[in-house]
Enzyme design. Sequence first.
Site, PDB file in Angstrom:
ATOM      1  N   LYS A  69       0.694  -1.292   0.135  1.00 22.23           N
ATOM      2  CA  LYS A  69      -0.122  -0.036  -0.006  1.00 22.23           C
ATOM      3  C   LYS A  69       1.032   1.266   0.033  1.00 22.23           C
ATOM      4  O   LYS A  69       1.818   1.522   0.864  1.00 22.23           O
ATOM      5  CB  LYS A  69      -0.813   0.058   1.245  1.00 22.23           C
ATOM      6  CG  LYS A  69      -1.684   1.254   1.399  1.00 22.23           C
ATOM      7  CD  LYS A  69      -2.468   1.552   2.506  1.00 22.23           C
ATOM      8  CE  LYS A  69      -3.648   0.276   2.672  1.00 22.23           C
ATOM      9  NZ  LYS A  69      -4.427   0.505   4.142  1.00 22.23           N
TER      10      LYS A  69
ATOM     11  N   ASP B  53     -14.285   0.250  10.435  1.00 17.44           N
ATOM     12  CA  ASP B  53     -14.299   0.294   9.106  1.00 17.44           C
ATOM     13  C   ASP B  53     -14.522  -1.080   8.537  1.00 17.44           C
ATOM     14  O   ASP B  53     -14.009  -1.519   7.494  1.00 17.44           O
ATOM     15  CB  ASP B  53     -13.581   1.046   8.351  1.00 17.44           C
ATOM     16  CG  ASP B  53     -13.891   1.415   6.953  1.00 17.44           C
ATOM     17  OD1 ASP B  53     -15.261   1.629   6.774  1.00 17.44           O
ATOM     18  OD2 ASP B  53     -13.117   2.000   6.178  1.00 17.44           O
TER      19      ASP B  53
END
Length: 226
Positions: free
Chosen positions: A16, A115
């Site tokens: 990422k 989340d």
Amino acid sequence: MKGKDELTEMSTVAIKRIFNRDDGQGKEGFLAEIDVLSRCEHPNIISLLGFCVEDNEMLLVYEHAPKKSLDGYLGSTNKVNPTWTQRLQMCIDIAHGLHYLHTNMGNKYGIIHRDIKSDNILLGENWEAKIADFGLSKVHHGYLHASTIKTNHIAGTNVYLDPEYARTGKLKKASDIYSFGVVLFEIFSGTLAYDQIYICENENGLAPIAKNTLKREHLTKYWIRK
């Protein structure tokens, strides 16, 4: 680069890439991922293998999940339908991962993901589910006697968001459980919570529609699909 010993030259990894932002959220999420995942070691939590910071760029190196994210197997455009056995195992895996996050350090602290959604559930070679993306997570310390954390701003993804948390700003383990419930309905129905078929009926997507369907006792007929 900081990393685990098992990271070798021939390892396949996921990376990422994060750029620092003026509002500081990029760096905040980067540090949150490192803080949380450095505490975790569980088969249903994605492993952080290393990280790197150079100038304005930050990299996080994770174990590779070859089947990618769960959301890619939901909705009308998916080409592969997991079997019911595979779907059930995903649900169990996510539940195990959440239980670990919420209780992994006994009375010292727990982790609230904040989340949980199908996009943040990664799938291994044998369809094992792993919870990922901890940039919004909060560490719940044991010395907090109250069951909630008061947050300065609401974070998460709207159609998966616990209504009580959205209304009060009080975050708790049950907020993750609510989001997990939405993911369960996605897995069983084979559709995404934000599919237009739901958004056209309710801007909050699948969850309130499922709740009303349950009240009318039409749950199995309406939701359980092939």
